[in-house]
Write an enzyme that holds these catalytic residues in place. Sequence first.
Site, mmCIF file in Angstrom:
data_model
loop_
_atom_site.group_PDB
_atom_site.id
_atom_site.type_symbol
_atom_site.label_atom_id
_atom_site.label_comp_id
_atom_site.label_asym_id
_atom_site.label_seq_id
_atom_site.Cartn_x
_atom_site.Cartn_y
_atom_site.Cartn_z
ATOM 1 N N GLU A 89 13.414 -17.185 49.332
ATOM 2 C CA GLU A 89 13.315 -16.072 49.901
ATOM 3 C C GLU A 89 12.070 -15.347 50.165
ATOM 4 O O GLU A 89 11.976 -13.998 49.433
ATOM 5 C CB GLU A 89 14.727 -15.397 48.754
ATOM 6 C CG GLU A 89 16.209 -15.175 49.617
ATOM 7 C CD GLU A 89 16.943 -15.011 48.381
ATOM 8 O OE1 GLU A 89 16.067 -14.606 47.548
ATOM 9 O OE2 GLU A 89 18.006 -15.016 48.619
ATOM 10 N N GLU A 120 21.801 -37.485 42.400
ATOM 11 C CA GLU A 120 21.823 -36.546 41.530
ATOM 12 C C GLU A 120 21.388 -37.605 40.394
ATOM 13 O O GLU A 120 20.363 -37.988 38.961
ATOM 14 C CB GLU A 120 23.231 -35.674 40.747
ATOM 15 C CG GLU A 120 23.674 -36.444 40.233
ATOM 16 C CD GLU A 120 25.519 -35.208 39.406
ATOM 17 O OE1 GLU A 120 25.319 -35.374 37.987
ATOM 18 O OE2 GLU A 120 24.811 -34.109 40.627
#
Length: 318
Positions: A89, A120
């Site tokens: 963004e 992870e």
Amino acid sequence: MTDSPSDDVALATTEGRLAAAAGLDGLSSLELVRLMNSEDARVAAAVGEASEAIARGVDAIALRLGRGGRLVYIGAGTSGRLGVLDASECPPTFSTPPGQVIGLIAGGREALTSAVEGAEDDGGSAVRDLDSIELSERDVLVGIAASGSTPYVLRAIARARERGAFTIGLSCVAGSDLSRAAELAITVVVGPEVVSGSTRLKAGTATKLVLNQLSTGAMVRLGKTYGDLMVDLQAKNAKLRGRVLRILGEIGGIDGAAAQALLARCDGELKTAVVAARTGETPERARERLAAAGGVLRAVIGPCRGTYGAGNSCPSGD
């Protein structure tokens, strides 16, 4: 699960049980929504408790971006996706150059839309991911892990410190491994989730708020806004083109037709058009003055003070 202190801490927070949710599956839809809303209401206050640490993060990021460095987010699962989202963004909102703000997620692009098993826990891939972007001492790495114990993120922090980058650890567990590993710890303790362990809920909301503050705060420090107006946005659709014209009209004190004509003469560069409107100078000279001021509009035309509406110029001052 081991009996280490970090596990005990996690059980008291992100992996803990919320007493009010003990009968969750027996609640009506309205009761469930009200419970979630009451828990979500705690998030903003928890983020507020971390304001001083977040502000230090803003300053650290702005300093390094101003010197040509990068802001890099890294995380797994929801945490990684939120980092990628915030990074994506920045270009349309603040016209950041390609690669200035980067989001990395365990498991790569596939993990943005689906779970990648074991990603992870793979610390080695964190090293490879950071090495692939040539992380350096000029950069800031924000490691994001709600639990504060994700191996991928912890190894990323260690690798970043080896490379001399400034490290920030964002977690939702006080005294976590991540908070100890990073140079700056931002800890937002939101407590147990409505669905135990589902950190896409309160912890995810808290993470989004903190990332908003880090990136937006740094961009404001770098002069990407004038007052509250986003003067470095990229007008790539009709809505944003309209916003650019409104901003130019408000700051420059000119009507819509004049704003459109001036913007065209300035090659669509909003800041250049604002300086030209306020000073009467040519686009070329306006561009030169902006460059000399490091792109900070306030440094060229003075600060914006008071309230103003469409068609009224924002008064400058010394």
